[in-house]
Structure formats: C-alpha cells, structure tokens
Enzyme design. Structure first.
Site, PDB file in Angstrom:
ATOM      1  N   ASN A  86      49.339  28.206  54.551  1.00 43.53           N
ATOM      2  CA  ASN A  86      50.231  28.822  55.531  1.00 43.53           C
ATOM      3  C   ASN A  86      49.415  29.486  56.637  1.00 43.53           C
ATOM      4  O   ASN A  86      48.283  29.919  56.423  1.00 43.53           O
ATOM      5  CB  ASN A  86      51.120  29.882  54.871  1.00 43.53           C
ATOM      6  CG  ASN A  86      52.278  29.262  54.118  1.00 43.53           C
ATOM      7  OD1 ASN A  86      52.823  28.241  54.525  1.00 43.53           O
ATOM      8  ND2 ASN A  86      52.663  29.875  53.015  1.00 43.53           N
TER       9      ASN A  86
ATOM     10  N   LYS B  94      55.236  25.425  62.757  1.00 44.53           N
ATOM     11  CA  LYS B  94      55.341  26.011  61.421  1.00 44.53           C
ATOM     12  C   LYS B  94      54.983  27.489  61.453  1.00 44.53           C
ATOM     13  O   LYS B  94      55.618  28.316  60.778  1.00 44.53           O
ATOM     14  CB  LYS B  94      54.431  25.277  60.440  1.00 44.53           C
ATOM     15  CG  LYS B  94      54.555  25.808  59.013  1.00 44.53           C
ATOM     16  CD  LYS B  94      53.682  25.065  58.028  1.00 44.53           C
ATOM     17  CE  LYS B  94      53.835  25.644  56.628  1.00 44.53           C
ATOM     18  NZ  LYS B  94      52.977  24.968  55.634  1.00 44.53           N
TER      19      LYS B  94
END
Length: 315
Positions: free
Chosen positions: A114, A198
């Site tokens: 992430n 994202k």
C-alpha cells in the site's frame, strides 16, 4: 527512473519467490503453486526454513483446504526469476537490504504494498539496471490466523515497470504467468498513474475507517463529505506537481464507488489500529505530507490524519 523496453528476449522461467506470509503473499503463493510453478515462500527475514503447510479457503466457499508450503532456501533467492515482495511498506527496505546480496541482476523484483515511497527507499540496494515493477491488486483476501487465508473477493492485478528494462517478450510472458495463476492481470506502460489513483483512494478510506472504527461503506456518509473533499483536493494539488492530473469530480466518484463496492470490508489500516500494529500511514497520507513540504503546498488534512494515526499505534 527508467521505463523503456529492450528488443532482446528475456528467458523468463517460472522460478518464483514470494516474500511475505500475510494475506496477499499467501494468496499469490497459493495460485502460483497451483500452476506447478517452482515457487517458495520467504515467510520472514530468515531465509532457511522447513516445509510446513497452510490453509486456503477459495472464493465463495466455506471449506478450508490444507496445502504443503515450501519455504525459501538460499538457492531459491539466487536462482529466482521473479521475487514478489508482499510485505508492509515500512518493511520492504529491510527485506530488500537483506536479500540484495543474493539477488541476481536480471531477477524481476515486484513490489506489492500500500502507499507510495517504497521504491525510493529500496532502489539504492539494487543495481541501477535491476528490473523493478509495481503490483497493484483489488483481490480481497483475509488472513484468519497465521498461514490461513480466505479469498474474499475476485479482483484484478495491475503491474508495470518502475526501473530497468524488459523486453516485449518478457512483458508478455510475465503478464501471461500472472493471468494463468490468478486472472485478470494487465501490464501498464505507465503504472505511475495507477499507483496515484490507488493512493488517493487509500488516503480517504484507510484513515477515516481506522479513526472512526467503521466499515468502508460508511465513509460515504454525508458527514464525511467535507473531509473527503479536502483530502482529495490536497492529493490533486501535490499529484499535479508530480506530473499526474486528476479531475476532482471523477476522483471523488471513484473513491465513492470503491467504498460502495467494498462496503462491508474492514480496511487494512483499521485492522492494524484495532490490533495495535504499526500502520502504513507514513506511505499514504504521510507521503502526501512529504510531497506537500517538497512543493510548498499545504496538506492540512492529510498531515493531520497522518499525525493522528501515527499517535495511535506507531509510537
């Protein structure tokens, strides 16, 4: 950073090392191993281990099945054609630093994590020509306990080059390899835009769900709209300075759609906060904060969220 392609053919075999025993690491390990690829799992910073087992529950089923787990040996790292790094953002540099002396120059390093900023941290440990790729996934996976996962949602794998050169043949072979194991996979010649998209989604959903202890869908409540708006405005401002352009309306719509599609999910950051684990906030809202400082742009809300989450678990 290089994103060019070469004309030569890369002899890509199916010798794969997956680093990380979390949900995503085990998910890819499982699907690679079911294709009879030569795959092993580097479960921690210790290279040599013995073969054990793990359990996997397929999507839309409730039956747990056990499978043999082949742990990585030193020779596996040395011979690997692909090394898939599935660890938390803050762990990646430590892992790469330890493994770097064993990695051959033509091994393809794939980063799955992430946030952003990891590539900048790890590139100095590897040759300047080392092929390094980013992997983004929308597959849902839950770790029920150590070495036990459930595939909770079917998604997509996006990959793209961050550094080095790959031939067109190698790109096709790599994309096919992922598609055979866990479809659908797509290669992008400009993965940076996908990374930023994202990141923007994570900047909203992760800290809000973590701070308020709510499921993803609740981020769409009207009371959070002013905060979501400010977060995205700041992301858009720093992204523009980095060469990435977003439309606010479209980006807001995407974030709303992801929150709706994953309405009952618990974000990884919320899970980390509940478990009192270190979060990846420094690579999400904290990344926006650092870019804001770099470009002289105020990132009030992203900075505040970074500080709040950090105070909760990262001290």
């Amino acid at each position: 950073m290089k994103n060019s392609l070469t004309a030569s053919t890369h002899n890509l075999s199916k010798r794969i090392v997956v680093v990380g025993q979390g949900a995503i690491g085990l998910l890819y390990y499982h699907h690679f191993s079911q294709q009879n690829y030569q795959v092993s799992l580097q479960a921690s910073t210790s290279i040599n281990s013995s073969t054990t087992s793990y359990s996997f529950t397929a999507y839309n089923t409730t039956t747990e099945h056990n499978f043999l787990l082949q742990h990585t040996q030193t020779v596996d790292i040395q011979n690997a054609d692909i090394i898939l790094i599935c660890v938390k953002s803050y762990q990646a540099a430590v892992v790469i630093e330890q493994l770097a002396p064993l990695i051959k120059p033509k091994s393809i390093i794939v980063l799955a994590h992430n946030g952003m900023g990891v590539y900048e941290e790890i590139k100095s440990y590897l040759p300047t020509t080392q092929p390094i790729l980013a992997l983004l996934t929308t597959h849902g996976c839950l770790r029920n306990k150590p070495l036990a996962i459930t595939h909770t949602g079917i998604g997509k794998t996006d990959i793209g080059l961050l550094n080095g050169n790959l031939s067109l043949d190698t790109i096709e072979a790599l994309t096919l390899l992922f598609n055979q194991a866990i479809p659908v996979a797509e290669y992008h010649h400009n993965i940076n835009n996908k990374q930023w998209l994202k990141l923007a989604i994570n900047c909203v959903i992760n800290p809000i769900t973590a701070l308020h202890n709510i499921e993803n869908g609740q981020v769409n409540q009207y009371k959070f709209t002013p905060l979501v708006t400010k977060i995205l405005e700041e992301v858009i401002a720093v992204a523009k300075k980095e060469g990435v352009t977003f439309s606010f309306d479209k980006l807001f719509e995407v974030v709303h759609g992801v929150a709706t599609a994953t309405a009952k999910n618990s974000s990884s950051m919320r899970c980390d906060v509940i478990a009192k684990r270190v979060t990846e906030i420094a690579y999400i809202n904290g990344y926006i904060h650092r870019l804001g400082e770099k470009h002289g742009i105020a990132t009030v809300e992203n900075t505040r969220l970074w500080q709040q989450i950090t105070t909760l678990t990262d001290t």
